[in-house]
Design a protein around this motif. Structure first.
Motif, PDB file in Angstrom:
ATOM      1  N   ARG A   1       0.713  -4.621  -6.574  1.00 12.52           N
ATOM      2  CA  ARG A   1       1.672  -3.755  -7.264  1.00 12.52           C
ATOM      3  C   ARG A   1       3.053  -4.383  -7.228  1.00 12.52           C
ATOM      4  O   ARG A   1       3.487  -4.919  -6.212  1.00 12.52           O
ATOM      5  CB  ARG A   1       1.705  -2.385  -6.598  1.00 12.52           C
ATOM      6  N   ILE A   2       3.750  -4.291  -8.342  1.00 15.13           N
ATOM      7  CA  ILE A   2       5.152  -4.709  -8.411  1.00 15.13           C
ATOM      8  C   ILE A   2       5.991  -3.464  -8.119  1.00 15.13           C
ATOM      9  O   ILE A   2       5.924  -2.476  -8.837  1.00 15.13           O
ATOM     10  CB  ILE A   2       5.516  -5.246  -9.818  1.00 15.13           C
ATOM     11  N   TRP A   3       6.768  -3.506  -7.062  1.00 17.34           N
ATOM     12  CA  TRP A   3       7.570  -2.356  -6.654  1.00 17.34           C
ATOM     13  C   TRP A   3       8.917  -2.404  -7.360  1.00 17.34           C
ATOM     14  O   TRP A   3       9.871  -2.972  -6.854  1.00 17.34           O
ATOM     15  CB  TRP A   3       7.728  -2.319  -5.144  1.00 17.34           C
ATOM     16  N   THR A   4       8.977  -1.782  -8.510  1.00 18.29           N
ATOM     17  CA  THR A   4      10.235  -1.689  -9.254  1.00 18.29           C
ATOM     18  C   THR A   4      11.140  -0.672  -8.569  1.00 18.29           C
ATOM     19  O   THR A   4      10.668   0.175  -7.808  1.00 18.29           O
ATOM     20  CB  THR A   4       9.971  -1.236 -10.701  1.00 18.29           C
TER      21      THR A   4
ATOM     22  N   PRO B   1       3.727   7.251   7.252  1.00 18.23           N
ATOM     23  CA  PRO B   1       4.139   6.151   6.378  1.00 18.23           C
ATOM     24  C   PRO B   1       3.936   4.807   7.075  1.00 18.23           C
ATOM     25  O   PRO B   1       4.106   4.702   8.297  1.00 18.23           O
ATOM     26  CB  PRO B   1       5.611   6.433   6.115  1.00 18.23           C
ATOM     27  N   LEU B   2       3.547   3.831   6.316  1.00 17.67           N
ATOM     28  CA  LEU B   2       3.309   2.488   6.822  1.00 17.67           C
ATOM     29  C   LEU B   2       4.117   1.490   6.022  1.00 17.67           C
ATOM     30  O   LEU B   2       4.673   1.815   4.981  1.00 17.67           O
ATOM     31  CB  LEU B   2       1.826   2.130   6.703  1.00 17.67           C
ATOM     32  N   GLU B   3       4.122   0.261   6.497  1.00 20.90           N
ATOM     33  CA  GLU B   3       4.774  -0.828   5.796  1.00 20.90           C
ATOM     34  C   GLU B   3       3.996  -2.099   6.072  1.00 20.90           C
ATOM     35  O   GLU B   3       3.528  -2.299   7.184  1.00 20.90           O
ATOM     36  CB  GLU B   3       6.183  -1.017   6.373  1.00 20.90           C
ATOM     37  N   SER B   4       3.871  -2.952   5.064  1.00 20.75           N
ATOM     38  CA  SER B   4       3.305  -4.266   5.340  1.00 20.75           C
ATOM     39  C   SER B   4       4.431  -5.131   5.901  1.00 20.75           C
ATOM     40  O   SER B   4       5.601  -4.736   5.873  1.00 20.75           O
ATOM     41  CB  SER B   4       2.731  -4.889   4.055  1.00 20.75           C
ATOM     42  N   LEU B   5       4.100  -6.285   6.399  1.00 19.03           N
ATOM     43  CA  LEU B   5       5.138  -7.131   6.995  1.00 19.03           C
ATOM     44  C   LEU B   5       6.164  -7.600   5.977  1.00 19.03           C
ATOM     45  O   LEU B   5       7.280  -7.933   6.340  1.00 19.03           O
ATOM     46  CB  LEU B   5       4.498  -8.317   7.714  1.00 19.03           C
ATOM     47  N   ASP B   6       5.793  -7.607   4.682  1.00 19.18           N
ATOM     48  CA  ASP B   6       6.772  -7.985   3.653  1.00 19.18           C
ATOM     49  C   ASP B   6       7.597  -6.791   3.176  1.00 19.18           C
ATOM     50  O   ASP B   6       8.384  -6.899   2.252  1.00 19.18           O
ATOM     51  CB  ASP B   6       6.091  -8.676   2.474  1.00 19.18           C
ATOM     52  N   GLY B   7       7.418  -5.622   3.819  1.00 15.84           N
ATOM     53  CA  GLY B   7       8.204  -4.444   3.479  1.00 15.84           C
ATOM     54  C   GLY B   7       7.582  -3.525   2.453  1.00 15.84           C
ATOM     55  O   GLY B   7       8.166  -2.514   2.090  1.00 15.84           O
ATOM     56  N   THR B   8       6.387  -3.854   1.970  1.00 15.88           N
ATOM     57  CA  THR B   8       5.719  -3.017   0.980  1.00 15.88           C
ATOM     58  C   THR B   8       5.313  -1.691   1.615  1.00 15.88           C
ATOM     59  O   THR B   8       4.653  -1.685   2.649  1.00 15.88           O
ATOM     60  CB  THR B   8       4.467  -3.733   0.425  1.00 15.88           C
ATOM     61  N   PRO B   9       5.698  -0.564   1.001  1.00 17.57           N
ATOM     62  CA  PRO B   9       5.335   0.731   1.583  1.00 17.57           C
ATOM     63  C   PRO B   9       3.859   1.057   1.447  1.00 17.57           C
ATOM     64  O   PRO B   9       3.181   0.578   0.542  1.00 17.57           O
ATOM     65  CB  PRO B   9       6.175   1.740   0.799  1.00 17.57           C
ATOM     66  N   GLY B  10       3.384   1.882   2.343  1.00 19.25           N
ATOM     67  CA  GLY B  10       2.016   2.366   2.316  1.00 19.25           C
ATOM     68  C   GLY B  10       1.943   3.678   3.067  1.00 19.25           C
ATOM     69  O   GLY B  10       2.956   4.185   3.549  1.00 19.25           O
ATOM     70  N   MET B  11       0.745   4.229   3.160  1.00 20.80           N
ATOM     71  CA  MET B  11       0.595   5.514   3.830  1.00 20.80           C
ATOM     72  C   MET B  11      -0.864   5.717   4.212  1.00 20.80           C
ATOM     73  O   MET B  11      -1.760   5.287   3.495  1.00 20.80           O
ATOM     74  CB  MET B  11       1.041   6.623   2.868  1.00 20.80           C
ATOM     75  N   VAL B  12      -1.075   6.351   5.349  1.00 22.77           N
ATOM     76  CA  VAL B  12      -2.410   6.800   5.739  1.00 22.77           C
ATOM     77  C   VAL B  12      -2.333   8.294   6.005  1.00 22.77           C
ATOM     78  O   VAL B  12      -1.285   8.819   6.371  1.00 22.77           O
ATOM     79  CB  VAL B  12      -2.973   6.069   6.985  1.00 22.77           C
ATOM     80  N   GLY B  13      -3.466   8.951   5.797  1.00 20.76           N
ATOM     81  CA  GLY B  13      -3.508  10.389   6.017  1.00 20.76           C
ATOM     82  C   GLY B  13      -4.717  10.787   6.832  1.00 20.76           C
ATOM     83  O   GLY B  13      -5.719  10.081   6.882  1.00 20.76           O
TER      84      GLY B  13
END
Length: 144
Positions: free
Chosen positions: A4-7, A96-108
């Motif tokens: 995904r490109i995070w605009t 909320p999560l983050e990859s090491l490059d700062g990309t956001p993520g999430m687990v529920g």
């Protein structure tokens, strides 16, 4: 799956949805109590945990407006709204999560008892590796 490109617009929509879920958590005693039973209650404010109660779409502008349509499209592209038009994390306490490059993520984690075919834990579609509290990783040489 393509990355995904995070605009700036997608990041704005992500933060709006995440903040909505965080307010839901803080305003409802049941998910707060549940967070305590999962030993993450103390992290609720600091890490902006969330609770998805199915109210996000009602908080958006009308689906008939161009702004409402754009928001719903972006929420679907982020995986926060599923193919049926429902919150992907409905009924979940989220972290909320983050990859090491700062990309956001999430687990529920579903708060209710699962039904046949339900998974108790949910990751966003396409999310592979992400970390909770990346600041710790940045500040320590060894991470277990």
């Amino acid at each position: 799956m393509t990355k995904r490109i995070w605009t700036p617009e997608l990041l704005r929509v992500w933060e709006m949805a995440r903040e909505h879920a965080h307010r839901n958590l803080l305003e409802n005693p049941e998910p707060l109590a549940y967070a305590e039973t999962r030993q993450v209650g103390v992290a609720a404010t600091r890490f902006r945990l969330g609770y998805w109660k199915g109210s996000l779409l009602n908080a958006l502008p009308s689906a008939d407006s161009s702004e409402g349509q754009a928001l719903r499209r972006d929420l679907r592209s982020l995986g926060l709204i599923d193919h049926r038009g429902r919150e992907f994390f409905a009924g979940c306490l989220t972290i909320p999560l983050e990859s090491l490059d700062g990309t956001p993520g999430m687990v529920g984690r579903l708060m209710r008892t699962k039904t046949k075919g339900d998974s108790v834990y949910r990751n966003l579609p396409g999310q592979t590796r992400a970390f909770f509290n990346t600041k710790v990783i940045e500040n320590h040489r060894d991470v277990i």
